[in-house]
Design an enzyme around this catalytic site. Structure first.
Site, PDB file in Angstrom:
ATOM      1  N   CYS A   1      11.879 -63.507 -65.270  1.00 38.95           N
ATOM      2  CA  CYS A   1      11.412 -62.778 -64.093  1.00 38.95           C
ATOM      3  C   CYS A   1      11.172 -63.695 -62.904  1.00 38.95           C
ATOM      4  O   CYS A   1      10.666 -63.260 -61.878  1.00 38.95           O
ATOM      5  CB  CYS A   1      10.140 -61.988 -64.395  1.00 38.95           C
ATOM      6  SG  CYS A   1       8.719 -63.007 -64.853  1.00 38.95           S
TER       7      CYS A   1
ATOM      8  N   ASP B   1       7.027 -71.173 -61.957  1.00 38.94           N
ATOM      9  CA  ASP B   1       5.950 -72.014 -62.479  1.00 38.94           C
ATOM     10  C   ASP B   1       6.446 -72.953 -63.568  1.00 38.94           C
ATOM     11  O   ASP B   1       5.956 -74.081 -63.695  1.00 38.94           O
ATOM     12  CB  ASP B   1       4.805 -71.147 -63.014  1.00 38.94           C
ATOM     13  CG  ASP B   1       3.770 -70.835 -61.943  1.00 38.94           C
ATOM     14  OD1 ASP B   1       3.495 -71.718 -61.113  1.00 38.94           O
ATOM     15  OD2 ASP B   1       3.261 -69.701 -61.924  1.00 38.94           O
TER      16      ASP B   1
ATOM     17  N   HIS C   1      16.718 -70.971 -38.151  1.00 34.03           N
ATOM     18  CA  HIS C   1      16.592 -69.516 -38.035  1.00 34.03           C
ATOM     19  C   HIS C   1      17.740 -68.814 -38.753  1.00 34.03           C
ATOM     20  O   HIS C   1      17.550 -67.760 -39.368  1.00 34.03           O
ATOM     21  CB  HIS C   1      16.588 -69.104 -36.557  1.00 34.03           C
ATOM     22  CG  HIS C   1      15.294 -69.350 -35.867  1.00 34.03           C
ATOM     23  ND1 HIS C   1      14.102 -68.869 -36.352  1.00 34.03           N
ATOM     24  CD2 HIS C   1      14.990 -70.020 -34.731  1.00 34.03           C
ATOM     25  CE1 HIS C   1      13.118 -69.225 -35.538  1.00 34.03           C
ATOM     26  NE2 HIS C   1      13.631 -69.929 -34.557  1.00 34.03           N
TER      27      HIS C   1
ATOM     28  N   GLU D   1       5.381 -69.803 -68.839  1.00 31.46           N
ATOM     29  CA  GLU D   1       5.393 -70.524 -67.566  1.00 31.46           C
ATOM     30  C   GLU D   1       5.034 -72.001 -67.727  1.00 31.46           C
ATOM     31  O   GLU D   1       5.023 -72.739 -66.747  1.00 31.46           O
ATOM     32  CB  GLU D   1       4.409 -69.875 -66.593  1.00 31.46           C
ATOM     33  CG  GLU D   1       4.708 -68.430 -66.279  1.00 31.46           C
ATOM     34  CD  GLU D   1       3.571 -67.766 -65.537  1.00 31.46           C
ATOM     35  OE1 GLU D   1       3.681 -67.592 -64.321  1.00 31.46           O
ATOM     36  OE2 GLU D   1       2.557 -67.433 -66.194  1.00 31.46           O
TER      37      GLU D   1
END
Length: 843
Positions: free
Chosen positions: A771, A724, A466, A700
């Site tokens: 990006c 990717d 957590h 990608e």
């Protein structure tokens, strides 16, 4: 084989839990599909994604296991969104334990209802969140009827034939006993034989050998004698196989770890990191939430002390003492419930889950019985019961062990309520601080804010705890599993790097200057660094942009100082629909984003449907490997009318924005999943025909990176999607938690492909940005700039940190770091090489 869907608010948590479950069934795993988090990496659940996962997992029915709160609601709604009927069971099972149990039983060939019962029997904490709606699995009061039965072991039979029993015994020799992994191995082995096989320990009741949950309830320890009894045609073979497995020690050769109690007091001076010493991420700490901050230490208060085990309650006072147990539970739960109402998102969910633990009647019944029957004091009874549960969780290892700290937190809160002590919690100080603790409970972590807490350092915990999940969500730098945490004392000045795991005590002025925020105003400089185009220390510009997934994220991106949007995921307008939105509706959505960035850069990615973002009106539902299938531009070219409609909508939004903005907005449109020059040329032609002035592509795939110069001939810019690119370069599905180490943008192969693409941009004079979330790592951002990347687009909250880091280094230093990283032979060495260059010579 029965399929399984894992629904969680956190993608990282789901991947880790599924990876743990798959370890138990490595030979013949069932199909487990994850439906977790949001498209842009945030915490949350989505009913459409759950419905798609159910369809994907369906073979012979699907069991759905959820974590908490809205995950249950999303799963229930998903049943109404299914495109065709699927035999589905929503089970009130604990997330991690339920996944493990379901995976083992499904791998053993159990039917849908058997798998659902096994998962539900792991624990019943979620039963109250599910009703008896159609399609739901066993819930509520029905749980007991579906739990594994435990009849006495049958008497042995002399001949072992069909209808008689074959019986044998073996001694557990592995140090940890029959914990989760051995139980799973036994269950998987038993499922291979045509026999009704049962196991008992210490001459007690037996449980089905195919039930990992039932086996776990035996609490068998090293040295215990295990009795195996089987009936049926395969009885003898089953007994022989299970005996051999037990006598092999399940392949384990490590001693069982003892449960660590929270450490108290101050560390021995030898444990204190020396002045200026950097803790190694591998040896001493693990960075789990990025950011580099300077601040003073504030330690968590000592935990509530253990109550007296010898104190007793008089017989006449026991009823009143039992009432005190329930009263304390009600007060603690009410307090947590009130705190949950003051929060949103993950914080509210975690506080609600903690409240449910504090009010767990099954556990409190055990404490009340100890008070009533044995005269144990209420505080001692609560302490003992919750300590036992914590020890059981710790013995399970992995993610379950990380939940032991949550149970100890509830224990402390209840004991404090019973004894009148102060409730354990975060220090209440009038200045921001670096919080240091053995570990943090979810109820504490959920209330942290960046205004109150500069960073977190814990001695325990892991990347899926957590502490880690909430720290990442809140944007608080965090280092867990730091060996020197107990030696960090109140008031010490420390520099904490949540990316690398470094913790530097009393940093030198040069080291302190590398912080992106701190108590002396460095945060203001970080904000200033983010406004407009960032620059390196020698004035070289780097454009910092925001990744956004929907228009509601625009205000946050603006507030972060983003120079614009480097990736707008246009899927927002399409998700959750049975047909595509019309041009006007799309134009309105796109126009909302453009209005937030008048006169700035906005790059829109055309629809990236397929793989982990299927759409019912576009995506094939029978692809054997969707990640390598029809996705991105391939989907668009297969449905050109959808692509043309989207391009017209973008052009319309640009036209309308031009009329509304005093300055022209620099809008670019790029296509995802480009692999060939022909694809780049085809997309560019369609986009320009629709009136798009700036046309780009996403890089990608390794093919696109290697052919970047040829691709850039046809377009105006490119943007590298590192998420990717890592997946396809390392042949490692990014949805599989067990492959997380491969899906690391620091992998040298990925870095070299990024470098090749960036240099192609330099040679052609066309901008090439990044990006992927690799841009959000301040250290890696410097490497990317050194490779020739012209813009960095990331989650908005990381823009100030990245901007501040770039201001502290020169472009020449970035270039040296890029060369050193790309020449490395592993991700760890690449990271270390960059850090060494930028630390030794930032300018």
């Amino acid at each position: 084989m029965t399929g399984i869907v894992a629904v969680s608010h956190s993608r990282a948590l789901a991947e880790a839990a599924v990876a743990l479950a798959l370890e138990m069934v490595a030979d013949a795993p069932p199909r487990i599909v994850i439906a977790a988090g949001t498209d842009d990496g945030r915490t949350g659940t989505d009913a459409t994604r759950v419905a798609d996962a159910i369809v994907e997992a369906d073979d012979d029915g699907v069991v759905v296991i959820m974590d908490l709160g809205s995950a249950v609601l999303s799963a229930e709604l998903a049943l109404e969104l299914l495109p065709h009927p699927v035999q589905t069971r929503l089970v009130a099972a604990p997330f991690v334990e339920g996944l493990l149990a379901a995976a083992v039983r499904a791998a053993g060939g159990a039917g849908l209802d058997e798998v659902a019962r096994e998962a539900t029997a792991a624990l019943s904490a979620k039963s109250s969140q599910l009703d008896d709606s159609p399609g739901a699995g066993p819930t509520g009061a029905d749980d007991a009827a579906h739990a594994p039965t435990t009849p006495e072991v049958a008497a042995p039979s002399p001949d072992g034939g069909e209808g008689d029993a074959t019986r044998a015994q073996a001694v557990l020799i592995n140090a940890a006993g029959l914990h989760a992994r051995p139980a799973a191995q036994l269950a998987a082995a038993a499922a291979r034989y045509d026999a009704d096989t049962r196991i008992s320990v210490r001459d007690g009741a037996s449980v089905p050998a195919v039930s990992p949950t039932g086996l776990a309830t035996l609490a068998a320890r090293a040295g215990d004698t295990v009795t195996i009894t089987a009936r049926g045609p395969g009885a003898a073979a089953a007994v022989q196989a299970l005996i051999a497995l037990i006598e092999s020690g399940f392949g384990e050769d490590e001693a069982a770890p003892a449960e660590p109690e929270p450490q108290t007091g101050r560390a021995h001076p030898d444990q204190t990191p020396r002045n200026g010493e950097v803790g190694s991420a591998a040896a001493e700490g693990r960075g789990v939430s990025p950011g580099r901050v300077l601040g003073t230490v504030a330690r968590m208060p000592d935990p509530v002390p253990e109550p007296d085990p010898d104190a007793r309650v008089a017989v006449g006072d026991r009823d009143a003492a039992v009432r005190r147990v329930w009263d304390a539970s009600a007060r603690v739960a009410a307090h947590l419930q009130a705190r949950a109402r003051d929060h949103e998102g993950p914080a509210r969910d975690i506080l609600a889950a903690t409240e449910a633990m504090a009010a767990d009647s099954a556990v409190l019944d055990r404490a009340a019985a100890a008070v009533r029957d044995e005269g144990v004091t209420p505080e001692r009874a609560v302490w003992t019961v919750f300590s036992d549960i914590a020890a059981q969780l710790h013995a399970l290892g992995g993610l379950q062990a990380e939940r032991a700290g949550d149970v100890r937190d509830i224990r402390g809160r209840l004991v404090a309520a019973l004894t009148g002590q102060a409730t354990p919690g975060i220090p209440d100080l009038d200045h921001p601080f670096v919080l240091v603790a053995t570990d943090l409970a979810p109820a504490d972590t959920a209330e942290l804010t960046t205004q109150r807490c500069l960073a977190i350092v814990t001695a325990e915990g892991g990347p899926t705890s957590h502490t880690a999940i909430l720290a990442r969500t809140l944007g608080i730098p965090a280092v867990v599993a730091f060996a020197g945490a107990t030696g960090l004392l109140d008031g010490m000045t420390v520099l904490v790097d949540g990316s690398t795991g470094e913790v530097i005590v009393d940093p030198t002025p040069a080291q302190a200057a590398t912080a992106t925020t701190g108590p002396a105003g460095a945060a203001d400089s970080a904000d200033a660094a983010a406004k407009g185009p960032a620059v390196t220390a020698d004035g070289s510009p780097v454009v910092l942009l925001a990744n956004i997934g929907e228009p509601t994220e625009v205000p946050g991106a603006v507030a972060s100082g983003a120079s614009g949007v480097g990736l707008f995921r246009t899927e927002f307008a399409f998700l959750g629909r049975d047909e595509e939105p019309d041009v006007d509706e799309q134009a309105h959505v796109y126009g909302t984003v453009l209005a937030g960035f008048c006169g700035q850069k906005v790059i829109m990615r055309t629809l990236d449907a397929g793989s982990d973002k299927p759409l019912p009106f576009l995506t094939p539902n029978d692809e054997p490997n969707p990640a390598l299938g029809v996705r991105g531009l391939r989907t668009a070219l297969a449905h050109p009318e959808v692509l043309d409609g989207q391009l017209r909508a973008i052009a319309q939004a640009v036209h309308d924005a031009a009329a509304a903005c005093s300055q022209p907005t620099d809008v670019g449109v790029m296509a995802p999943m480009i692999a060939t020059a022909d694809e780049a040329e085809a997309f560019a032609a369609r986009a320009r025909a629709a009136g798009i002035a700036q046309v780009g592509i996403m890089i990608e795939t390794p093919a696109a990176a290697l052919l970047a110069e040829e691709l850039l001939i046809h377009v105006d810019f490119a943007s590298i999607g590192t998420n990717d690119l890592a997946q396809y370069t390392l042949a490692a599905d990014r949805t599989v938690g067990a492959l997380a180490d491969l899906n690391d943008p620091w992998q040298p192969a990925v870095l070299r492909l990024v470098q090749a693409a960036a240099q192609a941009g330099v040679r052609t004079g066309k901008p090439v940005g990044v990006c992927g979330e690799a841009a959000a790592d301040p250290l890696l951002a410097c490497v990317l700039v050194g490779m020739g990347v012209t813009s960095l687009s990331m989650t908005a909250r990381m823009i100030p940190a990245v901007g501040a880091k770039l201001r502290a280094v020169t472009r020449a230093a970035c270039e040296r770091a890029a060369v050193a990283s790309a020449a490395a032979d592993s991700a760890a060495h690449a990271r270390d090489a960059a850090r060494a260059v930028l630390t030794a010579s930032p300018a």
